[in-house]
Write a protein that holds these residues in place. Structure first.
Motif, PDB file in Angstrom:
ATOM      1  N   GLY A 122       8.126   2.092  11.859  1.00 16.16           N
ATOM      2  CA  GLY A 122       7.655   3.376  12.368  1.00 16.16           C
ATOM      3  C   GLY A 122       6.837   4.133  11.335  1.00 16.16           C
ATOM      4  O   GLY A 122       5.804   4.737  11.661  1.00 16.16           O
ATOM      5  N   GLY A 123       7.287   4.111  10.070  1.00 15.59           N
ATOM      6  CA  GLY A 123       6.571   4.802   9.011  1.00 15.59           C
ATOM      7  C   GLY A 123       5.208   4.207   8.742  1.00 15.59           C
ATOM      8  O   GLY A 123       4.242   4.925   8.451  1.00 15.59           O
ATOM      9  N   CYS A 124       5.110   2.880   8.840  1.00 14.43           N
ATOM     10  CA  CYS A 124       3.815   2.229   8.623  1.00 14.43           C
ATOM     11  C   CYS A 124       2.840   2.544   9.754  1.00 14.43           C
ATOM     12  O   CYS A 124       1.632   2.659   9.531  1.00 14.43           O
ATOM     13  CB  CYS A 124       4.001   0.714   8.507  1.00 14.43           C
ATOM     14  N   ALA A 125       3.375   2.675  10.975  1.00 13.47           N
ATOM     15  CA  ALA A 125       2.511   2.973  12.110  1.00 13.47           C
ATOM     16  C   ALA A 125       2.128   4.445  12.151  1.00 13.47           C
ATOM     17  O   ALA A 125       0.987   4.795  12.446  1.00 13.47           O
ATOM     18  CB  ALA A 125       3.210   2.584  13.416  1.00 13.47           C
ATOM     19  N   ASP A 126       3.097   5.314  11.851  1.00 11.78           N
ATOM     20  CA  ASP A 126       2.892   6.754  11.943  1.00 11.78           C
ATOM     21  C   ASP A 126       3.958   7.413  11.080  1.00 11.78           C
ATOM     22  O   ASP A 126       5.151   7.313  11.389  1.00 11.78           O
ATOM     23  CB  ASP A 126       3.011   7.204  13.405  1.00 11.78           C
ATOM     24  N   SER A 140      10.760  11.189  11.280  1.00 15.44           N
ATOM     25  CA  SER A 140      11.687  11.604  12.323  1.00 15.44           C
ATOM     26  C   SER A 140      12.867  10.650  12.410  1.00 15.44           C
ATOM     27  O   SER A 140      14.037  11.071  12.485  1.00 15.44           O
ATOM     28  CB  SER A 140      10.954  11.672  13.673  1.00 15.44           C
ATOM     29  N   LEU A 141      12.581   9.363  12.372  1.00 15.11           N
ATOM     30  CA  LEU A 141      13.655   8.364  12.400  1.00 15.11           C
ATOM     31  C   LEU A 141      14.545   8.466  11.173  1.00 15.11           C
ATOM     32  O   LEU A 141      15.777   8.395  11.273  1.00 15.11           O
ATOM     33  CB  LEU A 141      13.047   6.960  12.471  1.00 15.11           C
ATOM     34  N   ASP A 145       0.831  -1.199   0.000  1.00 16.29           N
ATOM     35  CA  ASP A 145       0.000   0.000   0.000  1.00 16.29           C
ATOM     36  C   ASP A 145       0.870   1.255   0.000  1.00 16.29           C
ATOM     37  O   ASP A 145       2.095   1.200   0.108  1.00 16.29           O
ATOM     38  CB  ASP A 145      -0.962  -0.013   1.177  1.00 16.29           C
ATOM     39  N   GLN A 146       0.195   2.401  -0.108  1.00 18.14           N
ATOM     40  CA  GLN A 146       0.916   3.667  -0.262  1.00 18.14           C
ATOM     41  C   GLN A 146       1.765   3.993   0.964  1.00 18.14           C
ATOM     42  O   GLN A 146       2.901   4.485   0.832  1.00 18.14           O
ATOM     43  CB  GLN A 146      -0.085   4.793  -0.521  1.00 18.14           C
ATOM     44  N   THR A 147       1.270   3.708   2.156  1.00 16.87           N
ATOM     45  CA  THR A 147       2.034   3.984   3.374  1.00 16.87           C
ATOM     46  C   THR A 147       3.315   3.166   3.400  1.00 16.87           C
ATOM     47  O   THR A 147       4.386   3.668   3.766  1.00 16.87           O
ATOM     48  CB  THR A 147       1.184   3.665   4.626  1.00 16.87           C
ATOM     49  N   ALA A 148       3.228   1.897   3.009  1.00 18.00           N
ATOM     50  CA  ALA A 148       4.413   1.044   2.979  1.00 18.00           C
ATOM     51  C   ALA A 148       5.423   1.547   1.948  1.00 18.00           C
ATOM     52  O   ALA A 148       6.636   1.500   2.181  1.00 18.00           O
ATOM     53  CB  ALA A 148       4.014  -0.399   2.673  1.00 18.00           C
ATOM     54  N   VAL A 149       4.930   2.045   0.819  1.00 10.99           N
ATOM     55  CA  VAL A 149       5.825   2.594  -0.204  1.00 10.99           C
ATOM     56  C   VAL A 149       6.562   3.816   0.346  1.00 10.99           C
ATOM     57  O   VAL A 149       7.779   3.963   0.162  1.00 10.99           O
ATOM     58  CB  VAL A 149       5.038   2.971  -1.471  1.00 10.99           C
ATOM     59  N   TYR A 150       5.838   4.692   1.043  1.00 11.65           N
ATOM     60  CA  TYR A 150       6.473   5.858   1.653  1.00 11.65           C
ATOM     61  C   TYR A 150       7.538   5.427   2.664  1.00 11.65           C
ATOM     62  O   TYR A 150       8.635   5.985   2.717  1.00 11.65           O
ATOM     63  CB  TYR A 150       5.430   6.727   2.356  1.00 11.65           C
ATOM     64  N   ALA A 151       7.207   4.438   3.493  1.00 13.44           N
ATOM     65  CA  ALA A 151       8.141   3.974   4.518  1.00 13.44           C
ATOM     66  C   ALA A 151       9.390   3.369   3.879  1.00 13.44           C
ATOM     67  O   ALA A 151      10.513   3.612   4.337  1.00 13.44           O
ATOM     68  CB  ALA A 151       7.458   2.955   5.426  1.00 13.44           C
TER      69      ALA A 151
END
Length: 252
Positions: free
Chosen positions: A131-135, A141-142, A2-8
């Motif tokens: 962390g990116g997938c959660a928030d 930040s990480l 999904d898009q969030t995972a791609v961003y992470a």
């Protein structure tokens, strides 16, 4: 994916490739001024210390106490943080010390630094992805913190290899290879940890990575920053790193 995972995944890749940037700086300068190295190492120390103490551990504490109670959550937090420190200690133990001075010894220093960073960057990539997938705020930040301290790490790998072989490309390639374990860790997290994602697991990983980072700060970065004859520059770097990270936590 999904898009969030791609961003992470993209954040972990960008953070990892900052070792390439550091490698390019390292081979361009050949022999950086002592004050520059002290300030850079101090800056990395401030960044890693602040992201551990002001971001990761508070997030982990809140989540673990909420899910496990005050006593159980505190015990789990302490165990995870100590586990991260022990993992960093074991990595240090398995990477032999190499002498400095001659070209062969310098080459060994670069190779051992690369191997250590390959192992060190894997859990960082996992932490950024999880962390990116959660928030996305936590992931960003990480990734900022890791990207900033990956620059001097890239210098520490590329500089001795380039100096010993006379080939800048080899130094940059070694720095890049050490950084690619960041997105590799993110891919491993996506393939094997995604079904297990939950608040307790995320908090445990945050605490573990915080422990690992704190060990690196106090065992490697701070002693190296203060070892030279430029403690003032090291202090400037530390305070600047703390300020930058605090501002990024507040803004992001």
């Amino acid at each position: 994916m999904d898009q969030t995972a791609v961003y992470a995944l993209g954040m972990s890749l960008a953070a990892g490739l900052c070792t390439t940037l550091g490698g390019l700086f390292g081979v361009a300068m050949r022999k950086p001024p002592r004050g520059f190295l002290a300030a850079t190492l101090g800056f990395s120390s401030g960044i890693m210390m602040t992201v551990s103490l002001a971001d990761l551990l508070p997030e982990a504490t809140e989540a673990l106490v909420r899910n496990c109670g005050r006593i159980g959550g505190t015990a789990a937090l302490a165990a995870a943080a100590v586990g991260g420190m022990l993992a960093a200690f074991l990595i240090d133990s398995f990477i032999p010390e190499a002498g400095k001075g001659e070209n062969k010894a310098m080459f060994r220093v670069g190779i051992f630094s690369m191997l250590a960073l390959l192992l060190h960057n894997l859990p960082e990539g996992i932490a950024v992805f999880v962390g990116g997938c959660a928030d996305l705020r936590i992931g960003l930040s990480l990734s900022v913190a890791i990207a900033l301290h990956n620059i001097p790490e890239g210098i520490s790998v590329a500089l001795p290899i380039a100096a010993s072989t006379g080939r800048r490309s080899q130094g940059v390639a070694a720095a890049t290879l050490s950084g690619l374990s960041e997105p590799a860790g993110a891919v491993l997290a996506y393939l094997f940890l995604a079904p297990l994602f939950g608040e307790v697991l995320l908090a445990t990983i945050f605490a573990l990575v915080a422990g690992l980072m704190l060990y690196v700060v106090f065992d490697e970065l701070l002693p190296a920053a203060l070892a030279g004859r430029c403690p003032g520059w090291a202090l400037v770097g530390i305070l600047t790193g703390i300020l930058v990270m605090l501002l990024s936590i507040a803004i992001v």
